[in-house]
Design a protein around this motif. Sequence first.
Motif, mmCIF file in Angstrom:
data_model
loop_
_atom_site.group_PDB
_atom_site.id
_atom_site.type_symbol
_atom_site.label_atom_id
_atom_site.label_comp_id
_atom_site.label_asym_id
_atom_site.label_seq_id
_atom_site.Cartn_x
_atom_site.Cartn_y
_atom_site.Cartn_z
ATOM 1 N N ARG A 1 -2.755 -5.567 0.880
ATOM 2 C CA ARG A 1 -3.314 -4.459 0.078
ATOM 3 C C ARG A 1 -2.923 -4.563 -1.396
ATOM 4 N NH1 ARG A 1 -3.134 -4.254 5.704
ATOM 5 N NH2 ARG A 1 -4.359 -2.502 6.464
ATOM 6 N N ASN B 1 -7.381 -8.892 3.015
ATOM 7 C CA ASN B 1 -6.196 -8.751 2.182
ATOM 8 C C ASN B 1 -5.259 -7.738 2.826
ATOM 9 O OD1 ASN B 1 -4.258 -8.482 0.241
ATOM 10 N ND2 ASN B 1 -5.657 -7.989 -1.438
ATOM 11 N N TYR B 2 -4.515 -8.193 3.820
ATOM 12 C CA TYR B 2 -3.670 -7.294 4.587
ATOM 13 C C TYR B 2 -2.446 -6.822 3.819
ATOM 14 C CZ TYR B 2 -6.633 -9.249 8.227
ATOM 15 O OH TYR B 2 -7.726 -9.655 8.965
ATOM 16 N N VAL C 1 -10.255 -3.451 2.829
ATOM 17 C CA VAL C 1 -9.296 -4.488 2.420
ATOM 18 C C VAL C 1 -9.802 -5.891 2.710
ATOM 19 C CG1 VAL C 1 -7.356 -2.917 2.756
ATOM 20 C CG2 VAL C 1 -8.027 -4.468 4.607
ATOM 21 N N PRO D 1 -8.369 -4.303 -2.922
ATOM 22 C CA PRO D 1 -8.954 -3.341 -1.978
ATOM 23 C C PRO D 1 -9.843 -2.332 -2.714
ATOM 24 C CG PRO D 1 -6.636 -3.691 -1.482
ATOM 25 C CD PRO D 1 -6.900 -4.379 -2.796
ATOM 26 N N SER E 1 0.805 -1.223 0.000
ATOM 27 C CA SER E 1 0.000 0.000 0.000
ATOM 28 C C SER E 1 0.837 1.272 0.000
ATOM 29 C CB SER E 1 -0.942 0.017 1.208
ATOM 30 O OG SER E 1 -0.199 0.032 2.423
#
Length: 743
Positions: free
Chosen positions: A656, A653-654, A650, A640, A394
């Motif tokens: 991103r 979905n860490y 998100v 995301p 991200s």
Amino acid sequence: MSHDGVGLRAVMRSVAFLTAGVLAVPALGGCGSKDPAGRPLAGQDIAVAARAQVADGGTMRWAVDAVPETLNTFQADADATTTRVAQAVLPSMYRLNAAGRPEINSDYLETAEVVDTEPRQVVLYKLNQQAVWSDGREIGAADFAAQWRALSGKDSAYWTARNAGYDRIERIERGSNDLEVKVTFARTYADWRSLFSPLYPKEVMGTPDTFNDGARTKLKVTGGPFTVEKADRKAHEVVLARNPRWWGRPAKLNRIVLRAVPREERSAALAAGTLDLAEIDPADIRRITLASRSGAGSPLRSTAGASASPEDDSKAESPSADASGSADETAAEESASAEESAGGEDSGGDVESGDPEANGAPEAGGAQAAPTIQALEIRKSLEAAFTQLALNGSSGPLADERVRRAVARALDRKKLAEAVLKPLGLPAVPVGSHLALSGQAAYADNSGALGDQDAEEAQALLADAGWVPGGPVEETKKEKAAGPEKGTEKPADEDDGTYIVGEDDGANADTADNKAPTDAELKDGKQQEIQQGGGVPGAYAPRGTAAPAGAPSRPLAKDGKLLTLRFVLPSGPGSSSLHTVADRISRMLVRIGIRTEMKKVPDESYFKDHIAAGEFDLALYSWPASAFPATDARPVYAKPVPAADGSVTVEQNYTRVGTDQVDQLFDQAVATLDQEESRDLVRKADARIWAAAGSIPLYQRPQLTAARENLANAGAFGLATPIYEDMGFLKKGARAAAGPSPS
């Protein structure tokens, strides 16, 4: 974050893609090609015994991490113990076999099949005519319909954590008789077998109040081989009792007590005979082995091939909290213990037991004998979960796909898998898929979409992204505070557990897999022969010695900033294996010029404040594998989505990192009833997830349990759903099958 008892449909923990056109996606299996799913890497290790060899009666005391906040698996605070209770006391239309694939559960279903596809998909369930709830009422369409309405997502009064699949149902009705349930879908759903497992009675699902609160601490009506006798948070245990209305094979045990015991206390509880089964860590093996060595009797034996080899007896890693003590140290201790006790043979399985309720064993008809340390054995397998390296795409350097790919290409995944699994005598094979494990239908090794380890290619990718060696660098406050001596990996701040790996120009960096000796270990600048972690004597040179060819590269910089990645790790006592893996990853990255800032944080804040909040560059955590990846894995890899308030949704979905193409492949896979086509679409999605390098699967998590040696059909379950009614204690003189069961 233990993954004990992963159910038919794994509950994704919230505790754990930019497609490169230049990367080739490997060809996927088509008609006539060999099935790439293969076989499970390790079978179950549960001391398999025929039911005739298992005594009737007894209480099995099974360690869990905590008494669950809720007994409703569809609520957000459900945990692994919630799943374990549901497996024992509730109907499941399907359960997983040893290969992690769904099989019809004949205790509840005679058949289940798609009987129509036009204009709507229709599934007809024909129920076992003997299937009843514990209050005597038949299991039927009313229960299916109540669960659908609660989980459809149409009524916000129900506090549900997930509704995938149920939201695609149009209606549920009775079939031609009371034993038939007809489910009509509004939209085609490939993963329909994932539904109604578990199935709750209409008394739980019928209203928001009973759903939200009624099933949190009690389940008055159940439908499995066991019932919930009590869930007592003050006593730290859940007691399951044999169900007198169970129509299937009668449960062998009278009771199963799920007792909350901290991991650091389990070895003592096992030694004292107050537990019969517990997932343990390597440090526990060392303690138990040393305890047995100090007393009479032989050391703890492993059912997975008795041997004095350090590769045979060790541990299972816990995902957010690994075991204290390295696997190598544990193996060494065990090997020494075995060698010192070589004269003694283990007694096998003829442990006499006293009162079945007091001692967790069937009546032996003789004098009571307290459980002893020698009456335990280690059962090990690979569980239905894998550990991955997550790369936060991200912001920062990893927002550039080229940098993520460079990190991935720097890793030797085989060595990382060996570091954890080889000392345990388990197959050290890197996981080749984000979406399934070897043996599961959707598995295929798609890592070729990214490529193997290649330091030169990794450095070329970094150069293309503008990261080059040398150049002016702005020194940060943290770097100034690190102290005068650099490159020693000494914490810059002893209080926050943060330190830099690769802080100097690499000339004095350690070799890839070993730590440098201390100054006390170096005499007069001469090399001292040291061997640790599988290294060889003479592996270290005195400080100041010029780096050999192939040593760590000079740190990379861009726009006055060094390429430094924040590597966040849990700091709990069970996190040692994660620290070992993180250390090796950091050293691999140093070789291509990437520094890592290692930061250890409290376990309780690891996911909430760092992973879920996006406060990391690199992190290690595990995901459970699902038999239904098109449904269950989608939120983990979905692109995301910007929200109206400017934030980004998100889901899980860490990293991103996501793409429209991956989302479309998931959507197509879940919307086709052609199972082969659905598997191919899932595998294509996986190849593109690999290419984007948002997360890198490393190894399947080891599963290690200690069990009373006369406890049968329980232990390291691997990919399979436990069969609770078959668990029990062997009759006197009976023996279970030796070693892991075939997969």
